[in-house]
Design an enzyme around this catalytic site. Structure first.
Site, PDB file in Angstrom:
ATOM      1  N   ALA A  32       3.759   8.129  -4.816  1.00  0.00           N
ATOM      2  CA  ALA A  32       2.804   7.282  -4.090  1.00  0.00           C
ATOM      3  C   ALA A  32       1.443   7.561  -4.705  1.00  0.00           C
ATOM      4  CB  ALA A  32       2.830   7.578  -2.596  1.00  0.00           C
ATOM      5  N   ARG A  57      -0.752  12.314  -2.896  1.00  0.00           N
ATOM      6  CA  ARG A  57       0.268  13.317  -2.578  1.00  0.00           C
ATOM      7  C   ARG A  57      -0.020  13.984  -1.237  1.00  0.00           C
ATOM      8  NH1 ARG A  57       2.788  17.728  -6.769  1.00  0.00           N
ATOM      9  NH2 ARG A  57       4.522  18.314  -5.437  1.00  0.00           N
ATOM     10  N   LYS A  59       8.107  -9.477  -3.203  1.00  0.00           N
ATOM     11  CA  LYS A  59       8.247 -10.933  -3.415  1.00  0.00           C
ATOM     12  C   LYS A  59       7.272 -11.470  -4.446  1.00  0.00           C
ATOM     13  CE  LYS A  59       5.945  -9.985   0.506  1.00  0.00           C
ATOM     14  NZ  LYS A  59       6.280  -9.329   1.733  1.00  0.00           N
ATOM     15  N   GLU A  68      16.803  -8.189  -2.013  1.00  0.00           N
ATOM     16  CA  GLU A  68      17.098  -8.757  -0.684  1.00  0.00           C
ATOM     17  C   GLU A  68      15.901  -8.651   0.260  1.00  0.00           C
ATOM     18  OE1 GLU A  68      19.929 -10.360   0.713  1.00  0.00           O
ATOM     19  OE2 GLU A  68      18.345 -10.686   2.192  1.00  0.00           O
ATOM     20  N   GLY A 108      12.508  -9.850   5.184  1.00  0.00           N
ATOM     21  CA  GLY A 108      12.735  -8.446   5.549  1.00  0.00           C
ATOM     22  C   GLY A 108      14.200  -8.155   5.800  1.00  0.00           C
ATOM     23  N   GLY A 150      -2.102  -4.734  13.792  1.00  0.00           N
ATOM     24  CA  GLY A 150      -1.394  -4.414  12.553  1.00  0.00           C
ATOM     25  C   GLY A 150      -0.447  -5.519  12.100  1.00  0.00           C
ATOM     26  N   ASP A 167       1.973 -15.871   0.635  1.00  0.00           N
ATOM     27  CA  ASP A 167       3.120 -14.982   0.860  1.00  0.00           C
ATOM     28  C   ASP A 167       4.392 -15.825   1.100  1.00  0.00           C
ATOM     29  OD1 ASP A 167       4.278 -12.232   1.843  1.00  0.00           O
ATOM     30  OD2 ASP A 167       4.718 -13.645   3.449  1.00  0.00           O
ATOM     31  N   LYS A 182       7.958 -16.293  -1.220  1.00  0.00           N
ATOM     32  CA  LYS A 182       9.321 -16.162  -0.684  1.00  0.00           C
ATOM     33  C   LYS A 182      10.129 -17.435  -0.910  1.00  0.00           C
ATOM     34  CE  LYS A 182       7.728 -12.908   2.824  1.00  0.00           C
ATOM     35  NZ  LYS A 182       7.125 -12.833   4.159  1.00  0.00           N
TER      36      LYS A 182
END
Ligand SMILES: NC(=O)c1ccc[n+]([C@@H]2O[C@H](COP(=O)([O-])OP(=O)(O)OC[C@H]3O[C@@H](n4cnc5c(N)ncnc54)[C@H](OP(=O)(O)O)[C@@H]3O)[C@@H](O)[C@H]2O)c1
Length: 435
Positions: free
Chosen positions: A50, A53, A112, A136, A141, A194, A208, A212
């Site tokens: 990531a 750390r 995507k 997938e 999701g 969120g 977005d 897809k």
């Protein structure tokens, strides 16, 4: 293609790049159920990466080999399968996926943007190195849309795919309708909860969903993904008044992503549309995703479920890992990438549809007649008409729906209506879903 491991004592070693929502969800799943794949083979995490750390994570990673660089993790011979959960169409995600494929390593991604924008070049790379590339989780999701089109529907000819593919937009539209609050207020709340990113452009702008539907179109029609061919219109201009008036006419406004194929070609588009209230797509509320698939033989199929979240998305990633582990892998986009047909864009002149037109006009005699005359002269025939005074508005909203007409004719008619002196603001045109 990589040989399937024969022994259950010889686990698959998984490298996971990206330890955000989905990455942590995957680590938790693999820790809880390392033997989730059919056949009994185990999957163990053999390396993680990531940006930071030291950042606290909801999953235990102290015991796992750490990589600062996702490309190094992707190329490392210490893992057998690389999972990309960083995100973004370019940059580190793309570089790492390319490195893994060049090493002949299977790749699973939830990205995507990467697949929609670079799917063909990655499929060529994957297939030239006999490395599976699976995604997938990139669409809906945890709800299995990709496998539905890639596998279950191949015996049929898919004519259309239409769906609600962005949970943020669906949440905003649902909240506007149920709470009577306007777009900006609900968007601010979605950010607090969120459900929306700090910069919501990808979601709200329709990009977005366009990523897809580009992927679904490629799988449904057996062609190369063509993100640049997508026509994209977002939610920015949807007003509470339109949501209310549409409902009075028997519709709900949804952001719908379409992939359509006819003798004239293919089209991929995302735009707000009026959907009849009794249609299953109109009933999918909140953050839910929903999808219609229309096959010539099977008719209509409808699936609905979560389009995001750590648990559902990690489960979709795991399903792809299981495919690699069991050897159940196909060409990336149905046909070998080297001979994949191009996306055949339909000529815009062939596009036909019905429209919802909302006008705010001066409260004076003769306005409706003037509007009707301009539309008739332009070749647009009116299906229904609604005039409804709304408290607090300077003028009177009139709303009409049209019969099906060439969209180019409809746009020109709207341009002419906009020039009428009785109009107090530019007309608002929203398409009516052809479903
Ligand atoms: N969230 C969902 O529900 C969902 C659903 C379907 C698909 N997806 C897709 O899944 C992917 C991951 O989404 P997410 O929501 O999990 O994202 P996220 O929470 O933003 O996590 C992204 C991760 O990538 C790491 N990262 C960023 N830049 C990096 C770099 N240069 N090198 C190494 N690591 C880097 C971040 O590190 P730090 O943690 O150190 O910052 C973070 O751990 C995206 O492609 C997304 O579109 C997400």
């Amino acid at each position: 293609m990589r040989p399937v491991k024969a022994s259950t004592t010889d686990p698959w070693r998984i490298g996971v790049a990206g330890l955000g929502t989905v990455g942590v969800g995957l680590l938790e799943l693999l820790a809880r159920r390392p033997d989730f794949a059919p056949g009994g083979a185990r999957a163990v995490v053999a390396g993680v990466c990531a940006r930071s750390r030291s950042r606290p994570r909801a999953a235990e990673i102290a015991h796992l080999p750490w990589f600062d660089d996702p490309v190094a993790l992707a190329a490392s011979s210490d893992n057998d399968l690389f999972v990309e959960l960083i995100g973004g169409s370019d940059g580190p995600a793309k570089a790492a996926v390319e490195a893994a494929l060049r090493a002949g390593k299977p790749v699973v991604t939830a990205n995507k943007a990467l697949i929609a924008e670079h799917g063909l070049e990655l499929a060529l790379l994957a297939e030239s190195h006999a490395a599976p590339l699976l995604f997938e989780a990139a669409v809906m999701g945890g709800t299995p849309a990709v496998k539905m089109l890639r596998e279950a529907m191949v015996g049929d000819e898919v004519a259309a795919v239409a769906g609600i593919l962005n949970g943020t937009c669906n949440y905003i539209l649902t909240e506007m309708e149920t709470s009577g609050r306007d777009f900006a207020e609900v968007l601010a709340e979605a950010k607090r909860l969120g459900y929306a990113e700090a910069d919501p452009t990808m979601d709200i702008g329709g990009f977005d969903a366009a990523h897809k539907i580009t992927i679904l179109a490629a799988l449904a029609f057996g062609c190369a993904p063509a993100y640049r061919a997508a026509e994209v219109e977002g939610l920015e201009n949807i007003e509470l008044l339109d949501i209310r008036l549409a409902k009075d006419l028997g519709y709900r406004i949804k952001l719908i992503a379409w992939a359509l194929r006819s003798g004239a070609g293919m089209s991929v588009r995302v735009h707000p549309a009026l959907v009849p209230l009794d249609h299953p797509l109109a009933r999918a509320g909140g953050v839910l995703n929903a999808l219609f698939i229309e096959g010539r033989a099977v008719g209509r199929i409808f699936i609905q479920g979560p389009g995001a979240g750590a648990g559902p998305t990690a489960a979709a990633v795991a399903a792809d890992i299981a495919d690699v582990m069991t050897g159940a892998v196909r060409p990336v986009f149905q046909t070998a990438a080297a001979s994949l047909p191009a996306f055949q864009s339909i000529d815009a002149a062939h596009a036909v549809g019905r429209g919802y037109l909302r006008l705010l006009v001066r409260d004076q005699a003769g306005v409706i007649a003037a509007v009707s005359e301009v539309l008739a002269e332009s070749g647009v025939s009116i299906d229904s008409f609604l005039q409804k005074p709304v408290e607090g508005l300077a003028g009177v909203p009139i709303v009409l729906t049209t019969h099906a007409v060439a969209l180019s004719v409809l746009s020109e008619a709207v341009r002419r209506v906009a020039a009428l002196p009785a109009l107090l603001e530019p007309p608002r045109l929203i398409r009516i879903a052809p479903i």
